[in-house]
Design an enzyme around this catalytic site. Structure first.
Site, PDB file in Angstrom:
ATOM      1  N   ASP A  67       0.814  -1.213   0.000  1.00 37.66           N
ATOM      2  CA  ASP A  67       0.000   0.000   0.000  1.00 37.66           C
ATOM      3  C   ASP A  67       0.852   1.269   0.000  1.00 37.66           C
ATOM      4  O   ASP A  67       2.064   1.216   0.169  1.00 37.66           O
ATOM      5  CB  ASP A  67      -0.956  -0.004   1.214  1.00 37.66           C
ATOM      6  CG  ASP A  67      -0.285  -0.480   2.498  1.00 37.66           C
ATOM      7  OD1 ASP A  67       0.946  -0.386   2.599  1.00 37.66           O
ATOM      8  OD2 ASP A  67      -1.002  -0.949   3.397  1.00 37.66           O
ATOM      9  N   ASN A 136      -7.348  -3.449  14.338  1.00 40.55           N
ATOM     10  CA  ASN A 136      -8.755  -3.615  13.930  1.00 40.55           C
ATOM     11  C   ASN A 136      -8.909  -4.750  12.905  1.00 40.55           C
ATOM     12  O   ASN A 136      -9.979  -4.923  12.328  1.00 40.55           O
ATOM     13  CB  ASN A 136      -9.319  -2.310  13.354  1.00 40.55           C
ATOM     14  CG  ASN A 136      -8.630  -1.885  12.058  1.00 40.55           C
ATOM     15  OD1 ASN A 136      -7.719  -2.560  11.578  1.00 40.55           O
ATOM     16  ND2 ASN A 136      -9.073  -0.781  11.489  1.00 40.55           N
ATOM     17  N   HIS A 138      -7.194  -5.075  10.057  1.00 43.11           N
ATOM     18  CA  HIS A 138      -6.920  -4.778   8.647  1.00 43.11           C
ATOM     19  C   HIS A 138      -5.661  -5.492   8.170  1.00 43.11           C
ATOM     20  O   HIS A 138      -4.758  -5.797   8.949  1.00 43.11           O
ATOM     21  CB  HIS A 138      -6.897  -3.265   8.368  1.00 43.11           C
ATOM     22  CG  HIS A 138      -5.687  -2.527   8.816  1.00 43.11           C
ATOM     23  ND1 HIS A 138      -5.668  -1.158   8.973  1.00 43.11           N
ATOM     24  CD2 HIS A 138      -4.439  -2.931   9.144  1.00 43.11           C
ATOM     25  CE1 HIS A 138      -4.476  -0.776   9.361  1.00 43.11           C
ATOM     26  NE2 HIS A 138      -3.710  -1.831   9.477  1.00 43.11           N
ATOM     27  N   GLU A 143      -9.629  -2.014   5.421  1.00 41.79           N
ATOM     28  CA  GLU A 143     -10.243  -1.775   6.722  1.00 41.79           C
ATOM     29  C   GLU A 143     -11.483  -2.660   6.898  1.00 41.79           C
ATOM     30  O   GLU A 143     -12.013  -3.192   5.918  1.00 41.79           O
ATOM     31  CB  GLU A 143     -10.632  -0.291   6.833  1.00 41.79           C
ATOM     32  CG  GLU A 143      -9.469   0.691   6.643  1.00 41.79           C
ATOM     33  CD  GLU A 143      -8.501   0.732   7.831  1.00 41.79           C
ATOM     34  OE1 GLU A 143      -8.463  -0.218   8.643  1.00 41.79           O
ATOM     35  OE2 GLU A 143      -7.752   1.725   7.937  1.00 41.79           O
TER      36      GLU A 143
END
Ligand code: PGA
Length: 249
Positions: A67, A136, A138, A143
Site C-alpha cells: 500500500d 482492527n 486490517h 479496513e
C-alpha cells in the site's frame, strides 16, 4: 494456518528473516509482497545484516508493496516509498526497477490501481507475501467492511488506523485520510503468506483471527481460507488466545 510461536519481537524478526532468506536463496526468480509499519522493521534489519555479512543477493528478486498513502510523494519521509528505500532497498542489491509501490500521487488513481494488479499478474503473482495485522484486523489498508472480492483499490482510512499511524507524523492533521491498497483478493492470490504479529497491542486481533468467525468485519479472518499461511507470533501477541490448537490445522 501454521503457527510458529516465538519469544519476542526480536525472535519473530529473525525467524521471519530466516524463512524469507531460504526462499531468496533457493529460487532463481522470486516475487515478494512487502509490508511497511512497525512490525516488519526488525525483519528488514535482519535482512540487511545478513546482506552485509553473507552478501545474499536480491538481483533475482522483485517486490510489490501492499500500500501507499494518497497525496504523499515518494520524497515525503512518511511515504511508504521512502520507508522501503530507507529500511531495506538502499541497503541490499535489489534492482530498483524490480521494486514496485503504488503511486499515491498518480494523476489517475483508478488507473494506477488497475495497472498495479496487472503488473503483479505479469510477474506471475506473488510467491511470498509478508503481512502485518492492524489492531482492527486490517491487512494492507483493507479496513473492516472491505469486501473480500477487492482488487487493488482506493480506501478511506479508518480513524483508528490514522490514530495508530499518527506516531510517525508531526500532528494528526498531517496523517493522510486515503490510501491505495492491494485488495483482499489480490493478497489472497499470493502463493504463500507470512503473517507477523507481535506485542500486546495485537492480542485482541490475534484472538479474533484464531477464534473468531470469517467475516468482512475482520478482514484478516479471510486468511483462514488460504492454503498456505504461516503465522509467526510472539508470546505477548498470543496471550489471549485459548485455542492455540486451532492453529496448525
Ligand atoms: P504495525 O501495523 O506493523 O505498525 O503494527 C500493522 C498494520 O497496520 O498492518
Amino acid at each position: 494456518m501454521k503457527l510458529i510461536e516465538v519469544k519476542d519481537y526480536q525472535e519473530m524478526s529473525q525467524v521471519a528473516a530466516d524463512y524469507l532468506l531460504s526462499k531468496v536463496k533457493s529460487s532463481n526468480q522470486l516475487t515478494l509482497g512487502l509490508a511497511t509499519g512497525g512490525t516488519p522493521q526488525g525483519l528488514y534489519e535482519a535482512l540487511i545484516n545478513d546482506h552485509k555479512q553473507n552478501r545474499t543477493s536480491y538481483q533475482h528478486v522483485s517486490s510489490f508493496n501492499l500500500d501507499e498513502y494518497i497525496g504523499l510523494s515518494g520524497k515525503h519521509p512518511n511515504s511508504y516509498y521512502h520507508y522501503m528505500n530507507d529500511h531495506l532497498f538502499k541497503h541490499i542489491d535489489i534492482d530498483s526497477k524490480n521494486t514496485h509501490i503504488p503511486s499515491g500521487k498518480a494523476v489517475d488513481l483508478e488507473k494506477e490501481c488497475e495497472a498495479y494488479d496487472e503488473k503483479i499478474c505479469l510477474h506471475g503473482g506473488i510467491d511470498l507475501q509478508i503481512l502485518g495485522i492492524g489492531s482492527n484486523g486490517h491487512i494492507g489498508f483493507n479496513e473492516p467492511g472491505t469486501s473480500f472480492d477487492t482488487n487493488t483499490h482506493i480506501v478511506d482510512l479508518a480513524q483508528s488506523t490514522r490514530e495508530a499511524n499518527a506516531r510517525y507524523f508531526d500532528s494528526m492533521d498531517e496523517v493522510p485520510s486515503q490510501a491505495i491498497t492491494m485488495g483482499i483478493s489480490s493478497i489472497m492470490k499470493s502463493k504463500e503468506i507470512l503473517l507477523l504479529v507481535s506485542g500486546e497491542a495485537k492480542q485482541v486481533a490475534m484472538k479474533k483471527l484464531v477464534e473468531g468467525e470469517i467475516s468482512e468485519h475482520f478482514p484478516a479472518s479471510i486468511l483462514n481460507r488460504h492454503e498456505h499461511v504461516t503465522v509467526i507470533a510472539d508470546k505477548e501477541a498470543l496471550a489471549m488466545v485459548k485455542g492455540l490448537e486451532l492453529l496448525n490445522r
